[in-house]
Scaffold this motif. Structure first.
Motif, short mmCIF file in Angstrom:
data_model
loop_
_atom_site.label_atom_id
_atom_site.label_comp_id
_atom_site.label_asym_id
_atom_site.label_seq_id
_atom_site.Cartn_x
_atom_site.Cartn_y
_atom_site.Cartn_z
N ASP A 60 17.12 39.60 5.96
CA ASP A 60 18.59 39.11 6.14
C ASP A 60 19.27 40.21 6.37
OD1 ASP A 60 20.77 37.52 5.72
OD2 ASP A 60 20.95 37.99 3.42
N TYR A 61 19.44 40.43 7.72
CA TYR A 61 20.26 41.52 8.27
C TYR A 61 21.02 40.82 9.51
CZ TYR A 61 17.17 44.91 6.05
OH TYR A 61 16.65 45.51 5.10
N ASP A 62 22.09 41.52 9.88
CA ASP A 62 22.90 41.00 11.06
C ASP A 62 21.93 41.24 12.38
OD1 ASP A 62 24.71 41.62 13.81
OD2 ASP A 62 26.11 40.93 12.02
N LEU A 65 21.22 43.82 14.88
CA LEU A 65 20.26 44.86 14.75
C LEU A 65 18.85 44.55 15.11
CD1 LEU A 65 21.24 45.54 10.85
CD2 LEU A 65 21.86 46.98 12.86
N LEU A 73 11.68 46.15 11.01
CA LEU A 73 12.25 46.15 9.73
C LEU A 73 11.82 47.67 9.04
CD1 LEU A 73 13.38 45.01 6.86
CD2 LEU A 73 10.90 44.32 6.31
N HIS A 76 13.90 50.38 10.91
CA HIS A 76 15.24 50.28 10.41
C HIS A 76 15.48 50.91 9.22
CE1 HIS A 76 19.28 48.82 9.68
NE2 HIS A 76 19.04 48.14 8.55
#
Length: 446
Positions: A60-62, A65, A73, A76
């Motif tokens: 659940d990231y923008d 990214l 994942l 990051h």
């Protein structure tokens, strides 16, 4: 250390007296022919090999990214935060209670997908090394405790064997083919040397029934090249003393492609096919009745033909299938890729639901279980029972998957709780020998 892999606290003794249910033998007794007493099992997908559609909360990231798989994942998050995040996931997503519930549902086997970074990593890899190994060993002991036999499934190999997110890294295939393909093929054999040495231990003889070489290698890999690698892998596993059955993937080619191939292994080698109707637009557009009928005709005929070495490979299992009749689950096709059903998959504009028009919305398909109509539940139950019936004409099946965060048509657990899965897998009210039920007024765009 065994096979240069840590035992990490396993007890020196074990108990193989348990049986999953009264319909199957305890672990300490031979199973017998799987063609007579088929597998009824479930995958533990999304646990040790992440998939965004199974655990969307982890992704659940923008969108800017670019976090679309386990590789991006972990890159990051960085080493420390990635380790903490995945440790929490491993410890909570699947617990011993799930194994208890799996056995109570009349299932006898679990297929456990895991990734190569359970064992090793390579220069440039951001993956969390070794943490999932501890939980994999714990999972096997939970399976033993509740009488469940295990199918080990190496789901992600160095370089990505298919370029899909569940291989760890989306993009190009760099396994067997590609710039580093040959090197990654050798690395994978080294990993199998370690794994098969470890799982050849006496403690695993009764509980680890199946050993998977590679999950869903991409169709771009030449079949002959894949077959040669498979022969090398089988020899390593066999020479190291693993006594269970080795599984290999039909590699998205269809079962007929393997007729006459990889012969001479008897029941020590089984082909693993994954049967879905939702990733092929030609099947996705079938109405509810035709989907059930197709399973009981085409899929069943394919399994029967494959089981016969005169017309197919021989021993055949279905390693994955689901009740999903659309590809609408969030991120099922990859983050941001849309759905064939609604006509927005990877830039496409044609909806592939039976009505083929603006009614083909994923909003209906993604309703919560509490909104399911009686007719829809009737279809889902029949669709599941049809597939169970068809796949038991071979060595049996493993449902994909046991648990999801928010995709109930991919969750055996949700099906049990929602009343659209047989409460006991080996006690079913319907089979392919019966006529397809009437699903009432169920809309075909639902």
């Amino acid at each position: 250390m065994v096979g240069n892999l840590p035992i990490v606290g396993l007890n020196s003794t074990w108990d193989d007296s348990k049986q999953a249910n009264s319909n199957v033998p305890p672990l300490s007794k031979p199973w017998g022919p799987y063609s007579v007493n088929p597998i009824r099992g479930v995958n533990l997908g999304g646990w040790f090999s992440l998939e965004p559609f199974i655990t969307p909360s982890l992704f659940d990231y923008d969108a800017s990214l670019g976090i679309v798989d386990e590789y991006t994942l972990c890159a990051h998050l960085g080493p420390k935060k990635a380790a903490a995040t995945l440790e929490k996931h491993y410890a909570t997503f699947i617990t011993e209670q799930d194994f208890i519930d799996i056995a109570a549902a009349g299932l006898s086997h679990v297929r456990i997908p895991f990734s190569y970074w359970a064992v090793t990593t390579y220069t440039g890899d951001p993956y969390v090394l070794g943490v999932s190994w501890r939980y994999l060993l714990r999972a096997i002991e939970w399976a033993r405790k509740h009488g469940l036999r295990v199918n080990l499934d190496l789901h992600a190999l160095p370089g990505s064997q298919n370029g899909w997110n569940h291989s760890g890294r989306s993009g190009t295939i760099d396994w067997l083919i590609g710039n580093d393909g040959p090197a990654n093929a050798r690395r994978s054999l080294d990993i199998h040397n370690q794994l098969s040495t470890f799982f050849a231990q006496k403690r695993y003889k009764n509980v680890v029934a199946f050993y998977g070489l590679v999950n869903e290698p991409g169709i771009a890999i030449p079949q002959g090249q894949l077959a040669d690698w498979t022969v090398s892998a089988i020899k390593i596993v066999s020479d190291n003393g693993f006594s269970g059955t080795v599984t290999f993937s039909e590699a998205l080619r269809g079962l007929p492609a393997w007729q006459g191939e990889l012969q001479g292994y008897g029941n020590s080698l089984v082909i693993d096919v994954h049967e879905y109707v939702i990733f092929d637009p030609n099947l996705l557009v079938f109405d509810h009745t035709k989907k059930v009928s197709f399973v009981c005709s085409t899929f069943e005929d394919q399994i029967k033909a494959s089981m016969n070495t005169a017309t197919g490979f021989g021993p055949t299992m279905v390693g994955e299938w689901s009740q999903a009749d659309t590809d609408c689950a969030q991120w099922l096709n990859g983050i941001g890729n849309g759905a064939r059903w609604a006509g927005n998959f990877s830039g496409k504009t044609i909806p592939y639901c039976p009505t083929g028009n603006g009614q083909c919305s994923c909003a209906l398909s993604n309703q919560p279980v509490s909104s399911y109509s009686t007719d829809f539940k009737s279809f889902l139950l029949s669709f599941a029972e049809a597939q169970m019936s068809a796949y038991e004409t071979g060595w049996g099946w493993f449902y994909w998957t046991w648990k999801t965060e928010s995709a109930p048509l991919w969750s055996y657990q949700a099906g049990l709780r929602g009343g659209f899965m047989p409460p006991v897998a080996y006690k079913r009210a319907w089979s392919c020998s019966s006529s397809v039920p009437d699903f009432g007024s169920l809309p075909e765009y639902y």
